[in-house]
Scaffold this active site. Structure first.
Site, PDB file in Angstrom:
ATOM      1  N   ASP A 255      15.421 -18.589  -7.863  1.00  0.00           N
ATOM      2  CA  ASP A 255      15.461 -17.915  -6.561  1.00  0.00           C
ATOM      3  C   ASP A 255      16.374 -16.693  -6.590  1.00  0.00           C
ATOM      4  OD1 ASP A 255      17.475 -20.712  -5.273  1.00  0.00           O
ATOM      5  OD2 ASP A 255      17.835 -19.313  -6.890  1.00  0.00           O
TER       6      ASP A 255
ATOM      7  N   ASN B 135      21.713 -30.210   2.184  1.00  0.00           N
ATOM      8  CA  ASN B 135      20.642 -30.691   3.087  1.00  0.00           C
ATOM      9  C   ASN B 135      19.423 -31.152   2.279  1.00  0.00           C
ATOM     10  OD1 ASN B 135      19.594 -28.350   2.113  1.00  0.00           O
ATOM     11  ND2 ASN B 135      19.304 -27.338   4.092  1.00  0.00           N
TER      12      ASN B 135
ATOM     13  N   HIS C  40      17.965 -29.346  -0.098  1.00  0.00           N
ATOM     14  CA  HIS C  40      17.069 -28.269  -0.561  1.00  0.00           C
ATOM     15  C   HIS C  40      17.110 -28.136  -2.070  1.00  0.00           C
ATOM     16  CE1 HIS C  40      20.441 -25.051  -0.087  1.00  0.00           C
ATOM     17  NE2 HIS C  40      20.138 -25.096  -1.356  1.00  0.00           N
TER      18      HIS C  40
ATOM     19  N   GLU D 141      13.888 -25.180   1.829  1.00  0.00           N
ATOM     20  CA  GLU D 141      14.688 -25.854   2.857  1.00  0.00           C
ATOM     21  C   GLU D 141      13.873 -26.962   3.524  1.00  0.00           C
ATOM     22  OE1 GLU D 141      18.198 -23.100   3.104  1.00  0.00           O
ATOM     23  OE2 GLU D 141      17.764 -25.236   3.144  1.00  0.00           O
TER      24      GLU D 141
HETATM   25  C1  GLP Z   1      21.867 -22.564  -3.425  1.00  0.00           C
HETATM   26  C2  GLP Z   1      20.786 -22.401  -4.466  1.00  0.00           C
HETATM   27  C3  GLP Z   1      20.322 -23.720  -5.022  1.00  0.00           C
HETATM   28  C4  GLP Z   1      21.550 -24.540  -5.375  1.00  0.00           C
HETATM   29  C5  GLP Z   1      22.291 -24.873  -4.110  1.00  0.00           C
HETATM   30  C6  GLP Z   1      23.539 -25.721  -4.409  1.00  0.00           C
HETATM   31  O1  GLP Z   1      21.307 -22.581  -2.169  1.00  0.00           O
HETATM   32  N1  GLP Z   1      19.627 -21.683  -3.962  1.00  0.00           N
HETATM   33  O2  GLP Z   1      19.529 -23.465  -6.175  1.00  0.00           O
HETATM   34  O3  GLP Z   1      21.139 -25.744  -6.010  1.00  0.00           O
HETATM   35  O4  GLP Z   1      22.677 -23.688  -3.430  1.00  0.00           O
HETATM   36  O5  GLP Z   1      24.565 -24.857  -4.877  1.00  0.00           O
HETATM   37  P1  GLP Z   1      25.913 -25.448  -5.491  1.00  0.00           P
HETATM   38  O6  GLP Z   1      25.554 -25.815  -6.913  1.00  0.00           O
HETATM   39  O7  GLP Z   1      26.891 -24.308  -5.417  1.00  0.00           O
HETATM   40  O8  GLP Z   1      26.292 -26.644  -4.676  1.00  0.00           O
END
Ligand code: GLP
Length: 244
Positions: A67, A136, A138, A143
């Protein structure tokens, strides 16, 4: 589905990096699906160590990232383009023409989304996809919703995602409201998926995933239960809700 519980974040990252190394040992021209966020940072540090020790050669590896925010230039320190170069690509011998990160500079972002899935297909598909998870549930930026896109698409970020991700920005107003994300269908077509999660902040998501027998787009990570080769690597804190 395989669940591996490691003592702490460092051991979780070492385990995930070892799995990636084994994949590259097996297939030099592996196509990797990569994630951003704080969780995979330690994995990328381990991969850089392997490379510097001459244990991994990335010269034939292709990568596709999950992403990217819409509205940030590639040079913006909060863009996932910047993150990936800074945390991994600038430190290994990957051929930068083999790197693919959703690019939002173009005029027609819808067309980019369609082309992204085609590029993945034309590369032979993703052999090994790394995913994290949002609080959440995702995956990438898919989402919770009553329906999700199969293919790569443009999404509106959920309020709590904007809030949680604002920790990287000067202010919450600076956080983009939209992003390009691989769709769940795109992600699920990977040969293998490694889901990594660490810390108490992810324990509710991990516990819900492991204890509930349902699959719903309202909890996107639950869709991973359908994958034929899913490995979950967590630290003990991410399992604390399981009363271990
Ligand atoms: C972001 C990314 C996800 C990631 C998530 C958790 O939204 N788009 O790919 O898994 O956050 O991030 P973190 O690893 O900092 O908890």
């Amino acid at each position: 589905m395989k669940l591996i519980i490691k003592k702490d974040y460092e051991e979780m990252c070492a385990e995930a990096a070892k799995t990636i190394k084994e994949q590259l040992d097996h297939k030099k021209d592996t196509t990797l699906g990569l994630a951003t966020g704080s969780t995979p940072e330690g994995v990328y540090k381990e991969l850089i160590k392997y490379y510097k020790n001459g244990e991994i050669d990335f010269s034939q590896v292709k990568t596709f990232n999950l992403d990217e925010y819409i509205g940030l230039s590639k040079e913006n320190i909060n863009s996932f383009n910047y993150f990936m170069n800074d945390k991994l690509f600038d430190h290994i011998n990957i051929d930068k023409k083999n790197i693919h990160i959703p690019n939002c500079d173009g005029k027609n972002i819808e067309e980019f989304c369609r082309n992204y899935d085609k590029m993945i297909e034309d590369s032979g598909g993703i052999d090994l996809q790394i995913v994290g998870v949002g609080q959440n549930g995702h995956i990438a930026f898919n989402e919770p919703a009553n329906q999700l896109s199969f293919g790569t698409t443009i999404v509106e970020l959920a309020e709590n995602t904007i809030e949680i991700n604002s920790r990287f920005f000067d202010s919450i107003e600076d956080v983009p409201k939209k992003a390009i994300t691989m769709g769940m269908g795109t992600i699920m077509q990977a040969e293998k998926i490694i889901w990594i999660a660490n810390g108490k902040g992810k324990s509710k998501v991990v516990e819900k995933f492991l204890s509930e027998k349902t699959i719903t787009t309202e909890f996107p990570v639950s869709i991973l239960k359908l994958h034929k080769d899913l490995t979950i690597i967590v630290d003990e804190q991410a399992c604390s809700s399981l009363g271990r």
